[in-house]
Enzyme design. Structure first.
Site, PDB file in Angstrom:
ATOM      1  N   SER A   1       0.826  -1.215   0.000  1.00  0.00           N
ATOM      2  CA  SER A   1       0.000   0.000   0.000  1.00  0.00           C
ATOM      3  C   SER A   1       0.856   1.259   0.000  1.00  0.00           C
ATOM      4  CB  SER A   1      -0.859   0.083   1.271  1.00  0.00           C
ATOM      5  OG  SER A   1      -1.734  -0.959   1.348  1.00  0.00           O
TER       6      SER A   1
ATOM      7  N   HIS B   1      -6.272   0.306  -9.103  1.00  0.00           N
ATOM      8  CA  HIS B   1      -5.147  -0.579  -8.776  1.00  0.00           C
ATOM      9  C   HIS B   1      -4.860  -1.545  -9.913  1.00  0.00           C
ATOM     10  CE1 HIS B   1      -4.174  -0.233  -4.306  1.00  0.00           C
ATOM     11  NE2 HIS B   1      -4.859   0.834  -4.649  1.00  0.00           N
TER      12      HIS B   1
ATOM     13  N   HIS C   1      -5.424  -9.145  -2.433  1.00  0.00           N
ATOM     14  CA  HIS C   1      -5.516  -9.632  -1.051  1.00  0.00           C
ATOM     15  C   HIS C   1      -6.675 -10.603  -0.902  1.00  0.00           C
ATOM     16  CE1 HIS C   1      -3.821  -5.574  -1.046  1.00  0.00           C
ATOM     17  NE2 HIS C   1      -3.140  -5.917   0.021  1.00  0.00           N
TER      18      HIS C   1
ATOM     19  N   TYR D   1      -8.821 -10.488   1.386  1.00  0.00           N
ATOM     20  CA  TYR D   1     -10.042  -9.782   1.818  1.00  0.00           C
ATOM     21  C   TYR D   1     -10.876  -9.285   0.645  1.00  0.00           C
ATOM     22  CZ  TYR D   1      -7.356  -5.410   1.210  1.00  0.00           C
ATOM     23  OH  TYR D   1      -6.599  -4.386   0.704  1.00  0.00           O
ATOM     24  N   GLU D   2     -10.308  -9.332  -0.549  1.00  0.00           N
ATOM     25  CA  GLU D   2     -11.095  -8.968  -1.737  1.00  0.00           C
ATOM     26  C   GLU D   2     -12.018 -10.103  -2.154  1.00  0.00           C
ATOM     27  OE1 GLU D   2      -8.674  -6.697  -4.743  1.00  0.00           O
ATOM     28  OE2 GLU D   2      -7.077  -7.142  -3.324  1.00  0.00           O
TER      29      GLU D   2
ATOM     30  N   ALA E   1       2.448  -2.289   4.309  1.00  0.00           N
ATOM     31  CA  ALA E   1       2.126  -1.317   5.351  1.00  0.00           C
ATOM     32  C   ALA E   1       1.521  -2.128   6.493  1.00  0.00           C
ATOM     33  CB  ALA E   1       1.124  -0.308   4.817  1.00  0.00           C
TER      34      ALA E   1
ATOM     35  N   MET F   1      -2.560  -7.212   6.444  1.00  0.00           N
ATOM     36  CA  MET F   1      -3.525  -8.052   5.728  1.00  0.00           C
ATOM     37  C   MET F   1      -2.919  -8.701   4.477  1.00  0.00           C
ATOM     38  SD  MET F   1      -6.770  -5.490   6.000  1.00  0.00           S
ATOM     39  CE  MET F   1      -7.111  -4.597   7.531  1.00  0.00           C
ATOM     40  N   SER F   2      -1.601  -8.868   4.455  1.00  0.00           N
ATOM     41  CA  SER F   2      -0.968  -9.401   3.230  1.00  0.00           C
ATOM     42  C   SER F   2       0.278 -10.203   3.570  1.00  0.00           C
ATOM     43  CB  SER F   2      -0.594  -8.228   2.316  1.00  0.00           C
ATOM     44  OG  SER F   2       0.455  -7.477   2.888  1.00  0.00           O
TER      45      SER F   2
ATOM     46  N   ASN G   1       0.797   3.099  11.442  1.00  0.00           N
ATOM     47  CA  ASN G   1      -0.126   3.551  12.490  1.00  0.00           C
ATOM     48  C   ASN G   1       0.044   2.676  13.734  1.00  0.00           C
ATOM     49  OD1 ASN G   1      -1.542   1.585  10.429  1.00  0.00           O
ATOM     50  ND2 ASN G   1      -2.480   1.225  12.434  1.00  0.00           N
TER      51      ASN G   1
ATOM     52  N   HIS H   1      -7.880   4.188   6.571  1.00  0.00           N
ATOM     53  CA  HIS H   1      -6.981   3.823   5.477  1.00  0.00           C
ATOM     54  C   HIS H   1      -6.189   5.044   5.015  1.00  0.00           C
ATOM     55  CE1 HIS H   1      -5.394   1.590   2.159  1.00  0.00           C
ATOM     56  NE2 HIS H   1      -6.025   2.292   1.253  1.00  0.00           N
TER      57      HIS H   1
HETATM   58  N1  HPA Z   1      -4.078  -3.405  10.828  1.00  0.00           N
HETATM   59  C1  HPA Z   1      -4.127  -4.212   9.740  1.00  0.00           C
HETATM   60  N2  HPA Z   1      -3.574  -3.890   8.584  1.00  0.00           N
HETATM   61  C2  HPA Z   1      -2.930  -2.708   8.504  1.00  0.00           C
HETATM   62  C3  HPA Z   1      -2.851  -1.830   9.594  1.00  0.00           C
HETATM   63  C4  HPA Z   1      -3.462  -2.209  10.816  1.00  0.00           C
HETATM   64  O1  HPA Z   1      -3.429  -1.487  11.835  1.00  0.00           O
HETATM   65  N3  HPA Z   1      -2.141  -0.742   9.174  1.00  0.00           N
HETATM   66  C5  HPA Z   1      -1.801  -0.972   7.880  1.00  0.00           C
HETATM   67  N4  HPA Z   1      -2.281  -2.169   7.465  1.00  0.00           N
END
Ligand code: HPA
Length: 274
Positions: free
Chosen positions: A33, A64, A86, A88-89, A116, A213-214, A237, A249
């Protein structure tokens, strides 16, 4: 053991690509990301849309576009995998790792994965660059489930999925160039919802330093194929509950952009010097 023939979709995709591009990549780079622009670093680039390749997953996220970018980076032949997909898609995990089977079939023997991630370790502030030392598969999906037809072991070892020698070298490169990095364990959640505070407490107890998530499916696939893997997370974050603010996001993308220059510098130095 006689190697199994390549799956038909990989074989067909390789033939289509080889008709246009003959360079054999040494390293494949998966761009996470906000990091897609790393591919702009490629010299003498050949950009291939993946839309028409049989078996290649299509991202459901608008804007994308999937692309493979072949080129030279710091004196080496590389291929960038742009527009990661991903689970989740709603895509099967085996579909998600198709690009890894493909770049392996094209000759890549090293994989540099970026992502990320949310910081679980309280010492990892947003902007931290974290080398992944190990992972926890908290999604319990595995791209190797099903018939074992791609030539690797039925029960591949995962005791060192991130090549320790490469990791040490990459860390030394970062140090030489004055780029601060940390080491940590990455935990894969399916998503797309971010975690609850209780989940993050649970993951911290399990030994996770970062959550995302990857990456984990791709790494399992690559190790099965015998590729060396290096993983690099950008902590974008504090994970849920470690910060007063709810997660968005947008925050993830903003921090990703903020540290992009440093990450680019690090990736280039790793490609050049390891
Ligand atoms: N959680 C899950 N996936 C993420 C996060 C998070 O806090 N930050 C970036 N991708």
């Amino acid at each position: 053991m006689t190697p199994e023939p390549l799956a038909a979709d990989v074989q067909e995709a390789v033939a289509l690509i080889r008709a246009q591009e003959t360079r054999v990549p040494d390293v494949a780079l998966v761009l996470g990301s906000g990091l897609g622009s790393l591919a702009d670093l490629a010299e003498a680039p050949a950009v291939l849309a993946t839309r028409d390749l049989p078996g290649y997953p299509r991202s459901t996220v608008a804007g994308h576009e999937g692309r493979l970018v072949f080129g030279r980076l710091e004196g080496r032949d590389v291929v960038f995998i742009q527009g990661r997909v991903h689970c989740y898609e709603g895509l099967p995990v085996r579909t998600v790792t198709f690009p890894i089977r493909l770049v392996h079939a094209l000759g890549a023997r090293r994989l540099l994965v970026t992502n990320a991630a949310g910081g679980i370790n309280p010492a990892f502030a947003p902007g931290t660059l974290m080398f992944i030392t190990d992972h926890i598969n908290a999604s319990f999906a595995n791209p190797l489930a099903g018939p074992n037809t791609d030539g690797g072991p039925r029960f591949p070892d995962m005791s060192a999925p991130y090549e320790p020698g490469w990791l040490d070298q990459a860390e030394a490169v970062a140090l030489r160039h004055g780029i601060a990095t940390r080491r940590g364990v990455y935990l894969w959640t399916l998503g797309p919802s971010y975690e609850t505070k209780a989940e993050i407490k649970f993951f911290a107890r399990l030994g996770a330093d970062a959550v995302g998530m990857s990456t984990v499916p791709e790494v399992i696939q690559a190790r099965y194929l015998g590729m060396d893997v290096l993983g690099l997370s950008t902590i974008t974050n504090p994970a849920a509950g470690l910060n007063a603010e709810p997660l968005t996001h947008e925050d993830v993308l903003v921090v990703g952009r903020r540290v992009r220059d440093q990450l680019q510098r690090l990736v280039k130095a790793i490609i050049r010097e390891t």
